[in-house]
Structures are given as structure tokens and as C-alpha cells.
Write a protein that holds these residues in place. Structure first.
Motif, PDB file in Angstrom:
ATOM      1  N   GLU A 111       1.625  -3.033  -4.739  1.00 28.28           N
ATOM      2  CA  GLU A 111       0.514  -3.977  -4.704  1.00 28.28           C
ATOM      3  C   GLU A 111       0.944  -5.400  -4.386  1.00 28.28           C
ATOM      4  OE1 GLU A 111      -2.652  -3.229  -4.916  1.00 28.28           O
ATOM      5  OE2 GLU A 111      -2.426  -1.125  -5.436  1.00 28.28           O
TER       6      GLU A 111
ATOM      7  N   ARG B 198       6.176   8.557  -5.674  1.00 30.59           N
ATOM      8  CA  ARG B 198       6.235   9.302  -6.935  1.00 30.59           C
ATOM      9  C   ARG B 198       7.627   9.152  -7.525  1.00 30.59           C
ATOM     10  NH1 ARG B 198       3.403  14.181  -7.171  1.00 30.59           N
ATOM     11  NH2 ARG B 198       3.702  14.220  -4.925  1.00 30.59           N
TER      12      ARG B 198
ATOM     13  N   GLN C  87       3.121   8.109   0.947  1.00 28.11           N
ATOM     14  CA  GLN C  87       2.445   7.545   2.112  1.00 28.11           C
ATOM     15  C   GLN C  87       2.931   6.108   2.298  1.00 28.11           C
ATOM     16  OE1 GLN C  87      -1.828   7.634   1.982  1.00 28.11           O
ATOM     17  NE2 GLN C  87      -2.039   6.513   3.875  1.00 28.11           N
TER      18      GLN C  87
ATOM     19  N   ILE D  39       2.790   8.500 -10.171  1.00 25.38           N
ATOM     20  CA  ILE D  39       2.554   7.972  -8.830  1.00 25.38           C
ATOM     21  C   ILE D  39       2.183   6.500  -8.946  1.00 25.38           C
ATOM     22  CG2 ILE D  39       1.074   8.114  -6.788  1.00 25.38           C
ATOM     23  CD1 ILE D  39       0.868  11.136  -7.338  1.00 25.38           C
ATOM     24  N   TYR D  40       2.787   5.687  -8.083  1.00 31.17           N
ATOM     25  CA  TYR D  40       2.555   4.248  -8.055  1.00 31.17           C
ATOM     26  C   TYR D  40       2.195   3.815  -6.645  1.00 31.17           C
ATOM     27  CZ  TYR D  40       4.745   3.994 -12.643  1.00 31.17           C
ATOM     28  OH  TYR D  40       5.041   4.158 -13.975  1.00 31.17           O
ATOM     29  N   ARG D  41       1.574   2.649  -6.558  1.00 34.09           N
ATOM     30  CA  ARG D  41       1.220   2.050  -5.271  1.00 34.09           C
ATOM     31  C   ARG D  41       1.749   0.623  -5.239  1.00 34.09           C
ATOM     32  NH1 ARG D  41      -3.744  -0.471  -2.708  1.00 34.09           N
ATOM     33  NH2 ARG D  41      -3.563   0.205  -0.558  1.00 34.09           N
TER      34      ARG D  41
ATOM     35  N   GLY E 209       2.764   2.323   3.475  1.00 33.73           N
ATOM     36  CA  GLY E 209       1.703   1.335   3.560  1.00 33.73           C
ATOM     37  C   GLY E 209       1.479   0.879   4.993  1.00 33.73           C
TER      38      GLY E 209
ATOM     39  N   GLY F 290       0.777  -1.226   0.000  1.00 34.28           N
ATOM     40  CA  GLY F 290       0.000   0.000   0.000  1.00 34.28           C
ATOM     41  C   GLY F 290       0.812   1.281   0.000  1.00 34.28           C
ATOM     42  N   THR F 291       2.133   1.173   0.080  1.00 24.06           N
ATOM     43  CA  THR F 291       2.954   2.380   0.034  1.00 24.06           C
ATOM     44  C   THR F 291       2.775   3.057  -1.324  1.00 24.06           C
ATOM     45  OG1 THR F 291       4.592   1.518   1.584  1.00 24.06           O
ATOM     46  CG2 THR F 291       5.342   3.242   0.076  1.00 24.06           C
ATOM     47  N   THR F 292       2.585   4.367  -1.307  1.00 26.13           N
ATOM     48  CA  THR F 292       2.508   5.118  -2.556  1.00 26.13           C
ATOM     49  C   THR F 292       3.761   5.979  -2.677  1.00 26.13           C
ATOM     50  OG1 THR F 292       1.209   6.873  -1.520  1.00 26.13           O
ATOM     51  CG2 THR F 292      -0.012   5.166  -2.693  1.00 26.13           C
TER      52      THR F 292
END
Length: 91
Positions: A17, A6, A53, A13-15, A55, A2-4
Motif C-alpha cells: 500500500e 503470500r 499478483q 496475504i498482504y497488499r 502491482g 498494489g502487489t499482493t
């Protein structure tokens, strides 16, 4: 999980998964690309990122514990549990 973040060079921007076995513990990120042409164009590179952010460690533990029979995942579980010495012994 869940870490986002850039990519500073592009602003994309990526998350996070999932956790890939080939990259675990290597300070490496594998970006999803929609097709082979885009993957080839991107290639492998060093890119500075900005964490937007972090996760959820508990969610990561919940998901990872389901696959704890894999060594790289066992190492990540130990690290998330704060058992760094035991995790380092698995490398």
C-alpha cells in the motif's frame, strides 16, 4: 503499488500500500500489525514470500512522482522508468 503476496510460513496475504523510506531498495517488507504486542511477537525475520499478483507500475509512478523530492522515491521512479544506471548512482 498494489502487489499482493503470500507469506509461505503462515499463508497470510498482504497488499503493498505504500513505500517506506527506511526500507526502500533493501529487499525488505514492513508488515502492518494492529498493535505493539503483535509487532513484538512477530519481530524481524527472513520470510519466503510468493508473489500472487504484481502491482501496476504506472499507478506506482503516478503516486511516486508526487513525492519525487525524496531521494529514495526518486530512485524508485528512475527504476520504474527503466533508468537503472541513474537510480544506482543515487544509492
Amino acid at each position: 503499488m498494489g502487489t499482493t503476496f503470500r507469506l509461505l510460513s503462515t499463508g497470510q496475504i498482504y497488499r503493498v500500500e505504500d513505500y517506506g523510506w527506511a526500507l526502500a531498495g533493501r529487499n525488505t517488507i514492513d508488515l502492518y500489525m494492529a498493535n505493539q504486542r503483535d509487532m513484538d511477537a512477530w519481530g524481524a525475520r527472513h520470510e519466503p514470500i510468493q508473489i500472487l499478483q504484481w502491482g501496476d507500475a504506472q499507478e506506482s509512478l503516478r503516486r511516486l512522482r508526487q513525492h519525487n523530492d525524496y531521494r529514495h522515491i526518486k530512485r524508485m521512479v528512475l527504476e520504474l522508468e527503466g533508468r537503472d544506471g541513474q537510480a544506482a548512482a543515487l544509492r
